[in-house]
Design a protein around this motif. Structure first.
Motif, PDB file in Angstrom:
ATOM      1  N   LYS A 175      10.411  13.696  66.636  1.00 27.68           N
ATOM      2  CA  LYS A 175      10.241  14.038  65.223  1.00 27.68           C
ATOM      3  C   LYS A 175       8.762  14.163  64.888  1.00 27.68           C
ATOM      4  CE  LYS A 175      10.638   9.304  63.538  1.00 27.68           C
ATOM      5  NZ  LYS A 175      11.324   8.411  62.640  1.00 27.68           N
ATOM      6  N   LYS A 176       8.476  14.992  63.892  1.00 27.08           N
ATOM      7  CA  LYS A 176       7.089  15.282  63.546  1.00 27.08           C
ATOM      8  C   LYS A 176       6.596  14.492  62.350  1.00 27.08           C
ATOM      9  CE  LYS A 176       6.636  19.514  65.953  1.00 27.08           C
ATOM     10  NZ  LYS A 176       5.859  20.718  66.074  1.00 27.08           N
ATOM     11  N   PHE A 217       4.410   9.349  53.421  1.00 23.83           N
ATOM     12  CA  PHE A 217       4.702  10.394  54.397  1.00 23.83           C
ATOM     13  C   PHE A 217       3.749  10.232  55.567  1.00 23.83           C
ATOM     14  CE2 PHE A 217       4.307  14.708  56.149  1.00 23.83           C
ATOM     15  CZ  PHE A 217       5.646  15.085  56.243  1.00 23.83           C
ATOM     16  N   ASN A 218       4.288   9.952  56.742  1.00 25.63           N
ATOM     17  CA  ASN A 218       3.493   9.751  57.945  1.00 25.63           C
ATOM     18  C   ASN A 218       3.636  10.994  58.821  1.00 25.63           C
ATOM     19  OD1 ASN A 218       2.110   8.783  60.137  1.00 25.63           O
ATOM     20  ND2 ASN A 218       3.552   7.168  60.624  1.00 25.63           N
ATOM     21  N   TYR A 219       2.593  11.795  58.870  1.00 22.15           N
ATOM     22  CA  TYR A 219       2.576  13.043  59.614  1.00 22.15           C
ATOM     23  C   TYR A 219       2.256  12.713  61.077  1.00 22.15           C
ATOM     24  CZ  TYR A 219       1.944  18.172  59.533  1.00 22.15           C
ATOM     25  OH  TYR A 219       2.075  19.533  59.697  1.00 22.15           O
ATOM     26  N   LEU A 220       3.270  12.737  61.949  1.00 22.01           N
ATOM     27  CA  LEU A 220       3.110  12.326  63.335  1.00 22.01           C
ATOM     28  C   LEU A 220       2.550  13.415  64.241  1.00 22.01           C
ATOM     29  CD1 LEU A 220       6.527  10.476  63.630  1.00 22.01           C
ATOM     30  CD2 LEU A 220       4.271   9.448  63.258  1.00 22.01           C
ATOM     31  N   GLU A 221       2.925  14.668  63.948  1.00 22.57           N
ATOM     32  CA  GLU A 221       2.480  15.795  64.767  1.00 22.57           C
ATOM     33  C   GLU A 221       2.363  17.036  63.898  1.00 22.57           C
ATOM     34  OE1 GLU A 221       4.325  18.484  68.357  1.00 22.57           O
ATOM     35  OE2 GLU A 221       4.818  16.361  68.336  1.00 22.57           O
ATOM     36  N   ALA A 262       2.542  20.584  62.321  1.00 19.46           N
ATOM     37  CA  ALA A 262       3.491  21.694  62.347  1.00 19.46           C
ATOM     38  C   ALA A 262       2.872  22.834  63.144  1.00 19.46           C
ATOM     39  CB  ALA A 262       3.815  22.148  60.933  1.00 19.46           C
ATOM     40  N   SER A 263       3.681  23.502  63.939  1.00 16.46           N
ATOM     41  CA  SER A 263       3.136  24.574  64.775  1.00 16.46           C
ATOM     42  C   SER A 263       3.387  25.967  64.208  1.00 16.46           C
ATOM     43  CB  SER A 263       3.702  24.472  66.196  1.00 16.46           C
ATOM     44  OG  SER A 263       5.110  24.481  66.166  1.00 16.46           O
ATOM     45  N   VAL A 310       4.409  28.396  60.440  1.00 11.22           N
ATOM     46  CA  VAL A 310       4.458  28.426  58.983  1.00 11.22           C
ATOM     47  C   VAL A 310       5.822  27.952  58.503  1.00 11.22           C
ATOM     48  CG1 VAL A 310       4.442  29.953  56.965  1.00 11.22           C
ATOM     49  CG2 VAL A 310       2.729  30.222  58.754  1.00 11.22           C
ATOM     50  N   GLU A 311       6.873  28.358  59.187  1.00  9.05           N
ATOM     51  CA  GLU A 311       8.221  27.966  58.790  1.00  9.05           C
ATOM     52  C   GLU A 311       8.399  26.452  58.846  1.00  9.05           C
ATOM     53  OE1 GLU A 311       7.546  30.353  61.142  1.00  9.05           O
ATOM     54  OE2 GLU A 311       7.939  32.056  59.803  1.00  9.05           O
ATOM     55  N   GLU A 312       7.913  25.853  59.911  1.00  5.73           N
ATOM     56  CA  GLU A 312       7.999  24.399  60.062  1.00  5.73           C
ATOM     57  C   GLU A 312       7.175  23.697  58.980  1.00  5.73           C
ATOM     58  OE1 GLU A 312       7.808  21.381  63.802  1.00  5.73           O
ATOM     59  OE2 GLU A 312       6.189  22.853  63.668  1.00  5.73           O
ATOM     60  N   ALA A 313       5.969  24.177  58.736  1.00  5.88           N
ATOM     61  CA  ALA A 313       5.119  23.593  57.695  1.00  5.88           C
ATOM     62  C   ALA A 313       5.776  23.738  56.328  1.00  5.88           C
ATOM     63  CB  ALA A 313       3.743  24.260  57.701  1.00  5.88           C
ATOM     64  N   GLN A 314       6.378  24.888  56.063  1.00  5.66           N
ATOM     65  CA  GLN A 314       7.039  25.121  54.780  1.00  5.66           C
ATOM     66  C   GLN A 314       8.228  24.181  54.600  1.00  5.66           C
ATOM     67  OE1 GLN A 314       5.724  27.509  52.452  1.00  5.66           O
ATOM     68  NE2 GLN A 314       6.898  26.061  51.258  1.00  5.66           N
ATOM     69  N   GLU A 315       8.987  23.971  55.668  1.00  4.64           N
ATOM     70  CA  GLU A 315      10.121  23.040  55.615  1.00  4.64           C
ATOM     71  C   GLU A 315       9.635  21.622  55.285  1.00  4.64           C
ATOM     72  OE1 GLU A 315      12.851  21.148  59.011  1.00  4.64           O
ATOM     73  OE2 GLU A 315      13.047  23.331  58.845  1.00  4.64           O
ATOM     74  N   GLN A 316       8.563  21.195  55.939  1.00  5.81           N
ATOM     75  CA  GLN A 316       8.011  19.869  55.682  1.00  5.81           C
ATOM     76  C   GLN A 316       7.459  19.775  54.260  1.00  5.81           C
ATOM     77  OE1 GLN A 316       5.136  19.495  58.818  1.00  5.81           O
ATOM     78  NE2 GLN A 316       6.695  19.184  60.387  1.00  5.81           N
ATOM     79  N   ALA A 317       6.746  20.793  53.829  1.00  9.66           N
ATOM     80  CA  ALA A 317       6.184  20.805  52.474  1.00  9.66           C
ATOM     81  C   ALA A 317       7.291  20.773  51.430  1.00  9.66           C
ATOM     82  CB  ALA A 317       5.296  22.037  52.283  1.00  9.66           C
TER      83      ALA A 317
END
Length: 126
Positions: free
Chosen positions: A2-3, A15-19, A21-22, A24-31
C-alpha cells in the motif's frame, strides 16, 4: 504494497504517504480520498506525514497534490506537514509565510511539534 496509511483522531485526519504516486490517476485517486475525509464535518485539521518520501514527484503528479493543497488551505483550520528534511520544511514554511497562512499551515521535521500544532500531542503514528 500500500502507498498510504491513515487514521482519524478527534478532529484530525492523519495521512501517512508511504510511497509516491507514480501516475496522475493514482495521485488523483489518493487526492480524492484525502478530500473526501477532510470534507467530513467532524474533521477540521490535516496532518500530512511525508517522512517516507525521498523522491521528487513527476511534475504532473506534483500538480495534482498542489491542487489538493490549495483546496486544503481553504477547507481546514490547521494543516501540518511532517517533512522528510529541513530543506523542504524551510521551503514549505517560506511559502506559507508568503501566502499569509503561516498561522494555519506549517511544516515540521519534529513529529511532536507537528502533533502539538494540530492539537493531538499523544497521537500514535505508524
Amino acid at each position: 504494497m500500500k502507498k498510504y496509511d491513515y487514521k482519524v483522531e478527534g478532529d484530525v485526519f492523519y495521512f501517512n504517504y508511504l510511497e509516491m504516486a507514480s501516475t496522475v490517476e493514482e495521485a488523483q485517486e489518493q487526492a480524492n480520498f484525502v478530500r473526501s475525509q477532510l470534507s467530513k464535518p467532524a474533521i477540521s485539521k490535516f496532518l500530512n506525514d511525508n517522512r517516507n518520501i525521498t523522491a521528487v514527484a513527476a511534475p504532473e503528479v506534483g500538480a495534482v497534490w498542489g491542487e489538493l493543497m490549495g483546496w486544503v488551505s481553504t477547507n481546514v483550520e490547521k494543516n501540518a506537514t511532517i517533512a522528510p528534511n529541513t530543506s523542504l520544511k524551510m521551503q514549505l514554511n517560506r511559502l506559507s509565510k508568503t501566502a499569509g497562512t503561516y498561522e494555519s499551515v506549517r511544516a515540521f521535521t519534529d513529529v511532536q511539534q507537528a502533533l502539538e500544532f494540530v492539537g493531538v500531542p499523544s497521537l500514535e503514528l505508524s
